[in-house]
Design a protein around this motif. Structure first.
Motif, PDB file in Angstrom:
ATOM      1  N   SER A 223       0.740  -1.256  -0.050  1.00 24.98           N
ATOM      2  CA  SER A 223      -0.171   0.085   0.015  1.00 24.98           C
ATOM      3  C   SER A 223       0.733   1.248   0.227  1.00 24.98           C
ATOM      4  N   GLN A 224       2.079   1.020   0.448  1.00 25.82           N
ATOM      5  CA  GLN A 224       2.925   2.369   0.630  1.00 25.82           C
ATOM      6  C   GLN A 224       3.823   2.682  -0.257  1.00 25.82           C
ATOM      7  N   VAL A 225       4.189   1.484  -0.992  1.00 22.20           N
ATOM      8  CA  VAL A 225       5.271   1.664  -2.213  1.00 22.20           C
ATOM      9  C   VAL A 225       4.744   1.714  -3.565  1.00 22.20           C
ATOM     10  N   ARG A 226       4.990   2.713  -4.407  1.00 18.65           N
ATOM     11  CA  ARG A 226       4.354   3.050  -5.523  1.00 18.65           C
ATOM     12  C   ARG A 226       5.443   2.086  -6.603  1.00 18.65           C
ATOM     13  N   GLY A 227       4.704   1.541  -7.717  1.00 18.84           N
ATOM     14  CA  GLY A 227       5.313   0.963  -8.897  1.00 18.84           C
ATOM     15  C   GLY A 227       5.630  -0.269  -8.689  1.00 18.84           C
ATOM     16  N   ASP A 228       6.401  -0.874  -9.738  1.00 16.65           N
ATOM     17  CA  ASP A 228       6.558  -2.280  -9.620  1.00 16.65           C
ATOM     18  C   ASP A 228       7.616  -2.792  -8.587  1.00 16.65           C
ATOM     19  N   GLY A 229       8.269  -2.049  -8.235  1.00 16.72           N
ATOM     20  CA  GLY A 229       9.134  -2.344  -6.798  1.00 16.72           C
ATOM     21  C   GLY A 229       9.014  -2.605  -5.739  1.00 16.72           C
ATOM     22  N   ALA A 230       7.545  -2.582  -5.523  1.00 17.17           N
ATOM     23  CA  ALA A 230       6.730  -3.171  -4.242  1.00 17.17           C
ATOM     24  C   ALA A 230       6.978  -4.558  -4.134  1.00 17.17           C
ATOM     25  N   ARG A 231       6.637  -5.543  -5.154  1.00 19.88           N
ATOM     26  CA  ARG A 231       6.741  -6.913  -4.980  1.00 19.88           C
ATOM     27  C   ARG A 231       8.228  -7.139  -4.743  1.00 19.88           C
ATOM     28  N   PHE A 232       9.061  -6.577  -5.157  1.00 23.01           N
ATOM     29  CA  PHE A 232      10.606  -7.085  -4.761  1.00 23.01           C
ATOM     30  C   PHE A 232      11.152  -6.448  -3.445  1.00 23.01           C
ATOM     31  N   VAL A 233      10.510  -5.562  -2.889  1.00 24.27           N
ATOM     32  CA  VAL A 233      10.701  -5.119  -1.730  1.00 24.27           C
ATOM     33  C   VAL A 233      10.280  -6.088  -0.598  1.00 24.27           C
ATOM     34  N   GLN A 234       9.158  -6.532  -0.993  1.00 24.93           N
ATOM     35  CA  GLN A 234       8.364  -7.570  -0.210  1.00 24.93           C
ATOM     36  C   GLN A 234       9.310  -8.831  -0.182  1.00 24.93           C
ATOM     37  N   ASP A 240       8.926 -12.695   1.136  1.00 29.56           N
ATOM     38  CA  ASP A 240       7.277 -12.902   0.662  1.00 29.56           C
ATOM     39  C   ASP A 240       7.410 -12.755  -1.042  1.00 29.56           C
ATOM     40  N   THR A 241       7.641 -14.043  -1.563  1.00 30.49           N
ATOM     41  CA  THR A 241       7.683 -13.797  -3.034  1.00 30.49           C
ATOM     42  C   THR A 241       6.375 -14.059  -3.875  1.00 30.49           C
ATOM     43  N   ARG A 242       5.205 -14.158  -3.083  1.00 28.34           N
ATOM     44  CA  ARG A 242       3.788 -14.117  -3.789  1.00 28.34           C
ATOM     45  C   ARG A 242       3.719 -13.257  -4.712  1.00 28.34           C
ATOM     46  N   GLY A 243       4.120 -11.874  -4.767  1.00 29.93           N
ATOM     47  CA  GLY A 243       3.758 -10.911  -5.870  1.00 29.93           C
ATOM     48  C   GLY A 243       4.608 -11.024  -6.984  1.00 29.93           C
ATOM     49  N   LEU A 244       5.695 -12.106  -7.040  1.00 29.58           N
ATOM     50  CA  LEU A 244       6.365 -12.216  -8.006  1.00 29.58           C
ATOM     51  C   LEU A 244       5.880 -13.162  -9.267  1.00 29.58           C
ATOM     52  N   SER A 245       5.564 -12.526 -10.438  1.00 27.59           N
ATOM     53  CA  SER A 245       4.972 -13.599 -11.574  1.00 27.59           C
ATOM     54  C   SER A 245       6.028 -14.461 -12.013  1.00 27.59           C
ATOM     55  N   GLN A 246       5.409 -15.437 -12.989  1.00 21.39           N
ATOM     56  CA  GLN A 246       6.290 -16.469 -13.695  1.00 21.39           C
ATOM     57  C   GLN A 246       7.264 -15.698 -14.471  1.00 21.39           C
ATOM     58  N   ALA A 247       7.079 -14.484 -15.285  1.00 25.28           N
ATOM     59  CA  ALA A 247       7.876 -13.571 -15.931  1.00 25.28           C
ATOM     60  C   ALA A 247       9.178 -13.159 -15.257  1.00 25.28           C
ATOM     61  N   ASP A 248       8.751 -12.699 -13.815  1.00 22.11           N
ATOM     62  CA  ASP A 248       9.789 -12.285 -12.875  1.00 22.11           C
ATOM     63  C   ASP A 248      10.568 -13.380 -12.687  1.00 22.11           C
ATOM     64  N   TRP A 249      10.261 -14.446 -12.400  1.00 22.05           N
ATOM     65  CA  TRP A 249      11.186 -15.679 -12.148  1.00 22.05           C
ATOM     66  C   TRP A 249      12.018 -16.111 -13.224  1.00 22.05           C
ATOM     67  N   ASP A 250      11.411 -16.054 -14.390  1.00 28.46           N
ATOM     68  CA  ASP A 250      12.122 -16.316 -15.617  1.00 28.46           C
ATOM     69  C   ASP A 250      13.258 -15.207 -15.948  1.00 28.46           C
ATOM     70  N   ALA A 457      13.892   2.029  -1.201  1.00 24.67           N
ATOM     71  CA  ALA A 457      14.402   0.785  -1.558  1.00 24.67           C
ATOM     72  C   ALA A 457      13.777   0.384  -3.069  1.00 24.67           C
ATOM     73  N   GLY A 458      12.511   0.527  -3.271  1.00 28.34           N
ATOM     74  CA  GLY A 458      11.706   0.297  -4.430  1.00 28.34           C
ATOM     75  C   GLY A 458      12.291   1.029  -5.433  1.00 28.34           C
ATOM     76  N   TRP A 459      12.618   2.406  -5.541  1.00 31.22           N
ATOM     77  CA  TRP A 459      13.124   2.977  -6.538  1.00 31.22           C
ATOM     78  C   TRP A 459      14.591   2.668  -6.825  1.00 31.22           C
ATOM     79  N   CYS A 460      15.352   2.212  -5.899  1.00 32.59           N
ATOM     80  CA  CYS A 460      16.694   1.969  -6.201  1.00 32.59           C
ATOM     81  C   CYS A 460      16.539   0.467  -6.766  1.00 32.59           C
ATOM     82  N   PHE A 461      15.895  -0.486  -6.556  1.00 32.98           N
ATOM     83  CA  PHE A 461      15.654  -1.749  -7.073  1.00 32.98           C
ATOM     84  C   PHE A 461      15.358  -1.613  -8.620  1.00 32.98           C
ATOM     85  N   GLN A 462      14.190  -0.604  -8.826  1.00 36.02           N
ATOM     86  CA  GLN A 462      13.892  -0.377 -10.121  1.00 36.02           C
ATOM     87  C   GLN A 462      14.680   0.242 -11.020  1.00 36.02           C
ATOM     88  N   VAL A 463      15.682   1.015 -10.522  1.00 35.57           N
ATOM     89  CA  VAL A 463      16.564   1.495 -11.232  1.00 35.57           C
ATOM     90  C   VAL A 463      17.718   0.292 -11.837  1.00 35.57           C
TER      91      VAL A 463
END
Length: 802
Positions: A223-234, A240-250, A457-463
């Motif tokens: 709820s507090q992290v904007r963008g696609d980086g939220a699932r990786f911060v989790q 908690d890898t529930r938010g990662l899609s099959q494409a992410d794992w690939d 953290a999410g922004w740094c990951f997305q970069v």
């Protein structure tokens, strides 16, 4: 003094240390000898091995290592029997139970289903067969597109009352495929099942405990992290890898970064270091504390506490537990003022892991975790050199040393991994992970306080993820390798050891040659005029791979379900990769039903969209329809469609493409899902074309197919049924099986045999059952078969009076 007198008065040789490196290695060898054996040691000899091994291990002598090995053999047997007893009996039928218990772990919510683990209460109110056990359950939406509110409210740590239909753990078995039964054994899962709609499930209270806290933190990050980086911060903060899609794992596999996203031992070590530094800082700020407890000991205790806390947040994954044990060993040595090297700490951690859970050697993480540290300790024994050179050397050693294990376990290697890790490890571990953990710590103290560290953290990951994205999607990023045998793995490990010897250790060419059997295993292909089939174990569906000398075809692609299972993605593609195939010349769909065509999209994505044939009018993007009389030849093998006649209206099962494969040694018939009506048409149109040495039984052995006249016309030596174990349709029907057996055919089913590999060539018709070829002592089908035989013997011994 004479030499004989000196020898007589010399002290006896010192005994091997009880918890030394030799005993740790021997214990590991004993455990592996049992765990990787095809059969389980009976309970009596296992207990005897434990007793005799312990006595020899504790007796002060140079043979202590032998006692440790014997103890490991028996201890693994005891744990193996205990693990099987925690599961529902392999021969038990699916049964409905009214349950009360707690959701353990974090539920995985999908659009149409939820998967979660449920621990039944250990009380007298629960049925004895399931009391206190953990089950992997699914909660599926039935008959409506709207998600039921109850399923959506399922949270970790919550207590529920629900009704579930439970069955023993049973998985699909294919070459190079995921072993679900081994996974259930490792995770302590007693069975699988699904929630029944009636009576309605009810929540019995608010979520509590560590799973509930992890759920709250994961929700806060989302709820507090904007963008696609939220699932990786989790993933990095909580495991908690529930938010990662099959494409992410690939993408992560292609980049060789999966070890960093799931919380790694390196991250636990960083947290332990920070905790030790904070403890030492507190002792420096308050000197009076040093009079009560010395500062070095406080730092050691702080390191263990920090590591254990982070491991708990991550759900106690194996790499984190291994690191916590190593840190605890070093801390204990520090507290007792004993010097412990990294090698000794590693040996003690291995001893602790094997004594607590000897079956953990079945997990890839065990070997990758311990082997990685062991290689680094051996190759980089505390060299005094620049930090950058040390980092680069460690990356080179880890990449080369762990390559054989990665290939053996996963059948792949990342070409981009060595370069990408040089950037990802320092950036993610020293920037992203500390920010994610800082946000978690602040949020745990004050609601909303973790927002800015998490967002940063999410922004740094997305970069970094944007930078790595092009590399992940390159065809050159991932190297798929065929499945090889255990001897090839051992040879490759010896070759890597040779390569990593110090300079002057010998020529490097023989070391490279030792790696070839694993990296380029020999593959026997059919000769001209011969054909090979693999009927994959896809559950209630069909997928058949056909290979000639230089061509390959896929007939059907397995099922796909709205619950998230896609046989094309999870079974067909990995199986073909394990067999060393990088292309398909043609895909044939017998018809468009989901149990036959569900996985075709994933298959075509993986193999560069080969031409697709299906019945005319089928709702798929076909390249050309299959029509009776159409055919082609590959490598002196003929392929011809016998059905459907054209032009004809598409009517589902009855329009199935029936494919006949002709060789100089006989024929094979692939019949799709045709029923009695289509069988009658074929008997009228081309009865002489039906005789074959092997046949895929139509419609999974249903009662509406395999008519007596059709069976007599085909009269095969081998009849193969592709069906799911315990499927709700009752396939194959007993009458149908008896009908095929009546014409002299051997009837085999993927439900009992796993994948079935068939060869038709100069040596005649041959077949290999995957469960027989790959025996495992935890095999559910084999244990169920043994239980049935014992039951029959007991009934015969008791007689009719019994």
């Amino acid at each position: 003094m004479s030499v004989s007198h000196q020898i007589a008065n010399s002290p006896p040789p010192a005994p091997v240390p009880v918890f030394g490196k030799a005993c740790a290695a021997a214990l590991l060898c004993g455990v592996c000898l049992l765990v990787f054996a095809p059969v389980l040691l009976p309970r009596g000899p296992a207990l005897a091995g434990v007793a005799a091994g312990m006595a020899l291990w504790l007796w002060p002598s140079r043979l202590r290592w032998l006692g440790a090995a014997l103890f490991g053999l028996g201890w693994a047997g005891v744990h193996g029997h205990a693990a099987l007893e925690r599961q529902l009996p392999a021969h038990a039928a699916a049964t409905e139970y009214a349950l009360q218990g707690r959701v353990v772990g974090l539920p995985e919510h999908g659009p149409r289903s939820t998967r979660f683990r449920f621990q039944v209460d250990d009380t007298a109110a629960m049925p004895p067969a399931v009391r206190g056990r953990v089950f992997a359950l699914g909660w599926h939406d039935l008959g409506t597109r709207a998600a039921p509110p109850a399923r959506r409210h399922l949270q970790g740590g919550a207590r529920w009352a629900l009704s579930a239909r439970l069955r023993p753990p049973r998985g699909l078995l294919n070459p190079g495929g995921f072993d679900a039964e081994r996974h259930a054994l490792l995770e302590g899962i007693a069975g699988t099942g699904y929630v029944r709609p009636a009576p309605a499930a009810q929540a019995l209270g608010e979520p509590t405990g560590l799973p509930a806290w992890r759920e709250r933190m994961a929700t806060a990050i989302a709820s507090q992290v904007r963008g696609d980086g939220a699932r990786f911060v989790q993933a990095l903060a909580l495991g908690d890898t529930r938010g990662l899609s099959q494409a992410d794992w690939d993408d992560l596999r292609a980049l060789g970064l999966t070890h960093l996203v799931a919380i790694s031992g390196f991250h636990v070590g960083l947290v332990a270091g920070v905790a030790a530094w904070l403890a030492a800082l507190g002792w420096r700020a308050l000197p009076l504390l040093g009079r009560v407890w010395p500062r070095p000991l406080a730092a050691a205790i702080g390191a263990v506490a920090g590591a254990a806390l982070y491991a708990a947040v991550a759900g106690f994954a194996l790499p984190t537990v291994r690191t916590v044990l190593m840190i605890a060993v070093v801390a204990a040595a520090r507290c007792t003022r004993r010097r412990a090297t990294v090698g000794q700490a590693l040996a003690l951690a291995a001893l602790a892991m094997l004594l607590l859970d000897p079956l953990s050697v079945l997990a890839p993480g065990f070997w990758l975790s311990f082997a990685g540290v062991l290689w680094l300790v051996w190759c980089l024994p505390g060299r005094d050199q620049h930090w950058l050179r040390t980092f680069l050397s460690a990356q080179g050693v880890a990449t080369l040393a762990l390559l054989p294990l990665g290939v053996a376990w996963f059948g792949q290697a990342s070409r981009a991994g060595p370069l990408v890790n040089l950037l990802a490890i320092p950036w993610w571990s020293l920037v992203v992970v500390p920010l994610a953990l800082l946000g978690t710590a602040l949020e745990a103290l004050v609601d909303g306080a973790g927002r800015w560290p998490w967002q940063l953290a999410g922004w740094c990951f997305q970069v970094s993820w944007w930078l790595f994205g092009w590399a992940a999607r390159s065809e050159l990023a991932l190297w798929w390798l065929p499945q090889a045998g255990r001897m090839a793995l051992l040879a490759a490990l010896l070759g890597v050891f040779w390569l990593l010897l110090p300079r002057g250790g010998g020529a490097r060419l023989p070391a490279l040659l030792l790696c070839l059997p694993l990296l380029w295993p020999a593959r026997a292909r059919p000769g001209p005029g011969e054909v090979e089939l693999l009927v994959m174990d896809v559950g209630q569906g069909l997928a058949v791979w056909v290979r000639t000398a230089r061509h390959q075809l896929l007939y059907d692609a397995g099922p796909a379900a709205e619950a998230g299972f896609d046989a094309g993605e999870r079974i067909v593609v990995p199986t073909l990769r394990a067999l060393g195939e990088g292309r398909l010349d043609r895909v044939v769909l017998s018809h468009a039903d989901q149990d036959h065509a569900g996985g075709v999209a994933a298959v075509r994505r993986a193999f560069a969209a080969p031409p697709l044939q299906a019945p005319a009018g089928a709702p798929v993007a076909l390249s050309q329809p299959c029509v009776a009389g159409q055919g082609w030849r590959w490598d002196e093998v003929g392929f011809r469609y016998l059905h459907p006649p054209g032009p004809a209206r598409y009517v589902g099962n009855e329009s199935s493409c029936v494919l006949r494969i002709d060789t100089g040694y006989g024929a094979i018939l692939l019949a799709g899902d045709i029923g009695a009506r289509s069988e009658a048409l074929l008997l009228q149109a081309a009865p002489q074309s039906l005789r074959a040495q092997a046949v895929i039984v139509p419609h999974h052995g249903s009662a509406g197919s395999s008519t007596p006249a059709w069976v007599q016309a085909v009269a095969p030596q081998l009849a193969i049924v592709s069906a799911g174990h315990g499927n709700r349709f009752g396939h194959p029907r007993a009458a149908v099986v008896a009908r095929w057996q009546g014409v002299g055919a051997e009837v085999l089913s993927t439900a009992d045999s796993g994948a079935l590999r068939v060869w038709l060539g100069r040596e005649g018709l041959q077949v290999r059952e995957q469960r027989v070829f790959q025996p495992r002592w935890w095999d559910a089908a084999e244990r169920a078969r043994s239980a049935a035989i014992l039951s029959a013997v007991k009934q015969a011994a008791d007689g009719p009076e019994g």
